[in-house]
Design a protein around this motif. Structure first.
Motif, PDB file in Angstrom:
ATOM      1  N   ASN A   7      33.589  50.982  39.609  1.00 11.78           N
ATOM      2  CA  ASN A   7      32.781  52.185  39.408  1.00 11.78           C
ATOM      3  C   ASN A   7      32.951  52.802  38.021  1.00 11.78           C
ATOM      4  OD1 ASN A   7      31.670  52.140  42.053  1.00 11.78           O
ATOM      5  ND2 ASN A   7      33.618  52.933  42.809  1.00 11.78           N
ATOM      6  N   THR A   8      34.046  52.503  37.349  1.00  9.36           N
ATOM      7  CA  THR A   8      34.264  53.061  36.012  1.00  9.36           C
ATOM      8  C   THR A   8      34.011  52.034  34.908  1.00  9.36           C
ATOM      9  OG1 THR A   8      36.626  52.537  36.055  1.00  9.36           O
ATOM     10  CG2 THR A   8      35.958  54.709  36.882  1.00  9.36           C
ATOM     11  N   LEU A   9      33.696  50.815  35.300  1.00  7.00           N
ATOM     12  CA  LEU A   9      33.447  49.748  34.331  1.00  7.00           C
ATOM     13  C   LEU A   9      32.068  49.921  33.709  1.00  7.00           C
ATOM     14  CD1 LEU A   9      34.912  47.213  33.304  1.00  7.00           C
ATOM     15  CD2 LEU A   9      33.725  45.917  35.083  1.00  7.00           C
ATOM     16  N   VAL A  10      31.988  49.742  32.398  1.00  9.97           N
ATOM     17  CA  VAL A  10      30.732  49.882  31.663  1.00  9.97           C
ATOM     18  C   VAL A  10      30.487  48.597  30.875  1.00  9.97           C
ATOM     19  CG1 VAL A  10      29.562  51.192  29.840  1.00  9.97           C
ATOM     20  CG2 VAL A  10      31.052  52.379  31.459  1.00  9.97           C
ATOM     21  N   VAL A  11      29.234  48.130  30.899  1.00  9.27           N
ATOM     22  CA  VAL A  11      28.876  46.947  30.117  1.00  9.27           C
ATOM     23  C   VAL A  11      29.263  47.184  28.657  1.00  9.27           C
ATOM     24  CG1 VAL A  11      26.951  45.549  29.241  1.00  9.27           C
ATOM     25  CG2 VAL A  11      27.052  46.166  31.665  1.00  9.27           C
ATOM     26  N   GLY A  12      29.945  46.217  28.089  1.00 15.13           N
ATOM     27  CA  GLY A  12      30.393  46.315  26.701  1.00 15.13           C
ATOM     28  C   GLY A  12      31.849  46.705  26.570  1.00 15.13           C
ATOM     29  N   ASP A  13      32.443  47.238  27.638  1.00 16.21           N
ATOM     30  CA  ASP A  13      33.858  47.608  27.599  1.00 16.21           C
ATOM     31  C   ASP A  13      34.729  46.381  27.360  1.00 16.21           C
ATOM     32  OD1 ASP A  13      33.378  50.264  28.188  1.00 16.21           O
ATOM     33  OD2 ASP A  13      34.149  50.164  30.255  1.00 16.21           O
ATOM     34  N   LYS A 106      35.351  41.053  27.724  1.00 16.25           N
ATOM     35  CA  LYS A 106      34.457  42.214  27.767  1.00 16.25           C
ATOM     36  C   LYS A 106      33.556  42.160  28.997  1.00 16.25           C
ATOM     37  CE  LYS A 106      34.279  42.902  22.810  1.00 16.25           C
ATOM     38  NZ  LYS A 106      33.458  43.137  21.641  1.00 16.25           N
ATOM     39  N   ALA A 107      33.285  43.326  29.556  1.00 21.97           N
ATOM     40  CA  ALA A 107      32.345  43.417  30.675  1.00 21.97           C
ATOM     41  C   ALA A 107      30.943  43.122  30.143  1.00 21.97           C
ATOM     42  CB  ALA A 107      32.399  44.801  31.305  1.00 21.97           C
ATOM     43  N   ILE A 110      27.375  43.919  35.327  1.00 19.53           N
ATOM     44  CA  ILE A 110      27.991  44.590  36.473  1.00 19.53           C
ATOM     45  C   ILE A 110      26.992  44.571  37.620  1.00 19.53           C
ATOM     46  CG2 ILE A 110      28.916  46.771  37.361  1.00 19.53           C
ATOM     47  CD1 ILE A 110      29.719  47.358  34.400  1.00 19.53           C
ATOM     48  N   ALA A 112      26.882  46.086  41.000  1.00 19.44           N
ATOM     49  CA  ALA A 112      27.483  47.018  41.958  1.00 19.44           C
ATOM     50  C   ALA A 112      27.173  46.603  43.396  1.00 19.44           C
ATOM     51  CB  ALA A 112      26.991  48.437  41.693  1.00 19.44           C
ATOM     52  N   ALA A 117      31.629  41.636  38.707  1.00 15.49           N
ATOM     53  CA  ALA A 117      31.273  41.796  37.297  1.00 15.49           C
ATOM     54  C   ALA A 117      31.494  40.472  36.580  1.00 15.49           C
ATOM     55  CB  ALA A 117      32.119  42.886  36.656  1.00 15.49           C
TER      56      ALA A 117
END
Length: 141
Positions: A7-13, A106-107, A110, A112, A117
């Motif tokens: 839920n806190t993962l963001v694409v590009g992280d 890197k993510a 995602i 959900a 991911a």
């Protein structure tokens, strides 16, 4: 390391990064564990004879070291449900200095709804990519 939260993962992280030293000793140990005793992985003269720039790390060793960075981040190896790479450049292992494999994860995607991911893995030696299209799917279910 705590289990990551989808839920806190963001694409590009960037979720993980690491450096791993591969030495000639690493190659001998891997050869013993895998049964791959091809002399290009331990004999300079044979590597040179077949036209290689030097003794090479086993491709599967390189692949395994790279995914370990993702496994460490995921917290459980069973969370990695798929992993694929293309070998783009051999890893030449210097007899004295070895080779440093730099890994960044890197993510990239995602999902959900599927609780998973896709993590893209960038693996380089001396700034040059050695694994292409390295992608791991991590389950959060």
């Amino acid at each position: 390391m705590p289990t990551p939260d989808l839920n806190t993962l963001v694409v590009g992280d960037e979720v993980a990064n690491a450096e791993h030293l591969i030495t000639r000793d690493s190659l001998v140990r891997y050869a013993g564990a895998s049964g791959d005793f091809n002399p290009i992985h331990y004999r300079d003269d044979i590597a040179e004879f077949v036209g290689l720039p030097g003794v090479l790390a086993h491709g599967m060793l390189t692949m395994g070291i790279a995914i370990q960075t993702v496994v460490d981040w995921a917290g459980d190896p069973s969370r990695v449900v798929d992993y694929q790479v293309r070998f783009t450049r051999p890893v030449v292992v210097d007899p004295n200095d070895g080779a440093t494999l730099t890994v960044s994860a890197k993510a990239a995607v995602i999902e959900a709804e599927n609780q998973r991911a896709r993590i893209d893995v960038i693996a380089t030696v001396d700034g040059r990519t050695v694994l292409g299209k390295a992608q791991a799917w991590v389950s959060f279910a």
